[in-house]
Scaffold this active site. Structure first.
Site, PDB file in Angstrom:
ATOM      1  N   LYS A  83      -7.055   4.679   3.866  1.00 50.88           N
ATOM      2  CA  LYS A  83      -6.051   5.122   2.904  1.00 50.88           C
ATOM      3  C   LYS A  83      -5.916   6.632   3.018  1.00 50.88           C
ATOM      4  O   LYS A  83      -6.916   7.348   3.120  1.00 50.88           O
ATOM      5  CB  LYS A  83      -6.490   4.724   1.492  1.00 50.88           C
ATOM      6  CG  LYS A  83      -5.494   5.010   0.383  1.00 50.88           C
ATOM      7  CD  LYS A  83      -6.014   4.455  -0.934  1.00 50.88           C
ATOM      8  CE  LYS A  83      -5.056   4.657  -2.088  1.00 50.88           C
ATOM      9  NZ  LYS A  83      -5.563   4.061  -3.353  1.00 50.88           N
ATOM     10  N   SER A 161      -2.783   0.984  -5.566  1.00 52.13           N
ATOM     11  CA  SER A 161      -2.122   2.013  -4.784  1.00 52.13           C
ATOM     12  C   SER A 161      -2.540   2.028  -3.321  1.00 52.13           C
ATOM     13  O   SER A 161      -1.996   2.788  -2.518  1.00 52.13           O
ATOM     14  CB  SER A 161      -2.408   3.394  -5.405  1.00 52.13           C
ATOM     15  OG  SER A 161      -3.797   3.696  -5.356  1.00 52.13           O
ATOM     16  N   SER A 185      -6.638  -0.748  -7.693  1.00 51.90           N
ATOM     17  CA  SER A 185      -5.964  -0.333  -6.461  1.00 51.90           C
ATOM     18  C   SER A 185      -6.579  -0.888  -5.193  1.00 51.90           C
ATOM     19  O   SER A 185      -6.008  -0.732  -4.112  1.00 51.90           O
ATOM     20  CB  SER A 185      -5.900   1.198  -6.381  1.00 51.90           C
ATOM     21  OG  SER A 185      -5.044   1.697  -7.383  1.00 51.90           O
TER      22      SER A 185
END
Length: 453
Positions: A83, A161, A185
């Site tokens: 990420k 996310s 997330s």
């Protein structure tokens, strides 16, 4: 023999077995993932940056070491993605947000150093909701890279996310990935994309070099195509780090905890007609005893929200005060942070006093059980404000062809215990066949564009 498209959907242990059997080299596997990142990544809005030069260097190193009998462990030679809130020296770390699009750090995050030591091969920085959703966002505008989609249905968001890690791992663009969770997330994209995602105990994995959103709730964790893969990744990157004062030296405890025989599970009366969840309970009853319980009646979500907003306001104070927050992609994000200035210190202190009560009472309620088992995203506020570990695993599809998920939540430091329960469940079920994605026409078009590099 050459790497096949089907190979790219293998689990972490399967990839490791094939590398050691000489079915392909780490360089061949890395080149195949890089090609797929370039071709398919843009269709999913899953990729920010490919790290080709670094990846090929580390793949060649892995091949040379394995050929000479040097084996760094189960991740040796396996390509992975991060990420894009994790710092990697020599590459931009954008935090998914336009104001930080050109941001670079001259050091590696601690987990990158640990992956390097484990012999894993970084191939991509993966897309995310801007600032991990900390300022707010809408499904149509959440990052300068665009809305990421689950590879199972390109009309459906991959989840946030950690949207890029979810989409990329399910679509066979990386061997595994790392996301972050403050409040759902890891679990949201793992659920929507059909992955096994491990949310660690708060402090079990160093966050040094990762963007902060909430100082006391952020966690980094693996997203893989099997629970066994999550277990292997966790084992490689967990443990104390002197550079992160919130990291914990409790690995002996984490490794010592094992499921009961039979496994003792609790669930809640959800009053929901979820056929996949009921089928999962039937499978779990083959090796576990399940009891319905009630959790203490406490303001879990309200406490989590106040902590998150107050701490996000502190983290991004300069962005908010300067007005650069207006440059965020999401209209909600460009104004959301201003409300954080209205949170009073006394309310934040009160929330943390309640948080301690939540931690104590949840621990007491869960003490007789190895885990609480629920459908995806249930209990998210409670578990995250208490810093508890959990693992999400796929358990079928909904009517739109989007995966559904099963969640196991445990007491603090039960990370590997939960992985063992999830592995047992997966050994008794067929699981998802990720190679079915190869039959979808959208993934067969060679003119997909190219990710940035």
């Amino acid at each position: 023999m050459p790497v096949t498209d089907e190979d790219l959907f293998d689990t972490v242990p399967e990839l490791g077995e094939k590398l050691r059997a000489g079915e392909f080299t780490s360089r061949e596997l890395t080149e195949a993932y890089l090609d797929r990142l370039e071709r398919i990544g843009p269709k999913l809005n899953a990729v920010v940056t490919t790290t080709e030069d670094r990846a090929l260097e580390y793949a060649d190193r892995a091949d040379a070491e394995l050929a000479n009998g040097v084996d760094r462990g189960p991740l040796h030679g396996i390509p992975y993605g991060l990420k894009d809130l994790v710092a990697v020296d020599g590459y931009e770390t954008t935090w998914g947000a336009a104001p930080y699009r050109d941001q670079e750090f001259d050091y590696n995050a601690e987990i990158v150093e640990r992956f390097d030591e484990a012999g894993a091969v970084l191939v991509a920085k993966l897309a995310m909701v801007e600032l991990a959703g900390g300022m707010g966002y809408s499904p149509d505008a959440m990052s300068f890279t665009g809305t990421a989609y689950t590879p199972w249905n390109l009309d459906v968001w991959s989840g946030g996310s950690s949207s890029g890690p979810g989409a990329a791992t399910a679509a066979g663009l990386v061997g595994f990935s790392v996301g972050s969770e403050t409040w759902g997330s890891i679990f949201s994209p793992s659920g929507n994309c059909g992955l096994s995602g491990l949310r660690p105990t708060y402090g079990a994995i160093s966050r040094y070099g990762a963007m902060a959103l909430s100082y006391t709730m952020d966690k980094l964790g693996p997203m893989c195509r099997s629970a066994e893969g999550c277990e292997m990744v966790f084992d490689a990157i967990a443990g104390p780090d002197p550079k992160d004062h919130t990291s914990l030296d409790r690995m002996d405890t984490i490794r010592s905890l094992e499921p009961s025989d039979p496994v003792q599970l609790a669930t809640l009366d959800l009053e929901a007609d979820d056929a996949n969840f009921q089928d999962s309970l039937d499978t779990l009853e083959e090796f576990a005893e399940i009891e319905e319980i009630e959790l203490p009646d406490l303001p879990y979500n309200e406490t989590a929200a106040l902590n998150l907003f107050a701490e996000a306001g502190s983290v991004f104070d300069d962005l908010i005060e300067s007005g650069d927050v207006q440059d965020l992609t999401s209209p909600e994000g460009s104004i959301g942070g201003y409300a954080y200035d209205t949170i009073l210190a006394k309310d934040y202190i009160t929330a943390n006093r309640i948080r301690r009560k939540i931690q104590v009472q949840l621990d007491e309620a869960m003490a007789p059980y190895d885990a609480v088992v629920l459908p995806n995203r249930a209990l998210g506020g409670a578990a995250n404000i208490a810093g508890l570990p959990g693992i999400s695993i796929p358990n079928g599809f909904d009517d739109d062809g989007v995966p559904t998920a099963l969640i196991f939540t445990g007491r603090a430091f039960a990370d590997l215990k939960l992985a063992e329960i999830a592995k047992e469940y997966q050994s008794r079920t067929e699981g998802l066949d990720y190679t079915e994605l190869l039959e979808m026409p959208v993934y067969q078009d060679e003119d997909a564009g190219a990710a940035s590099s």
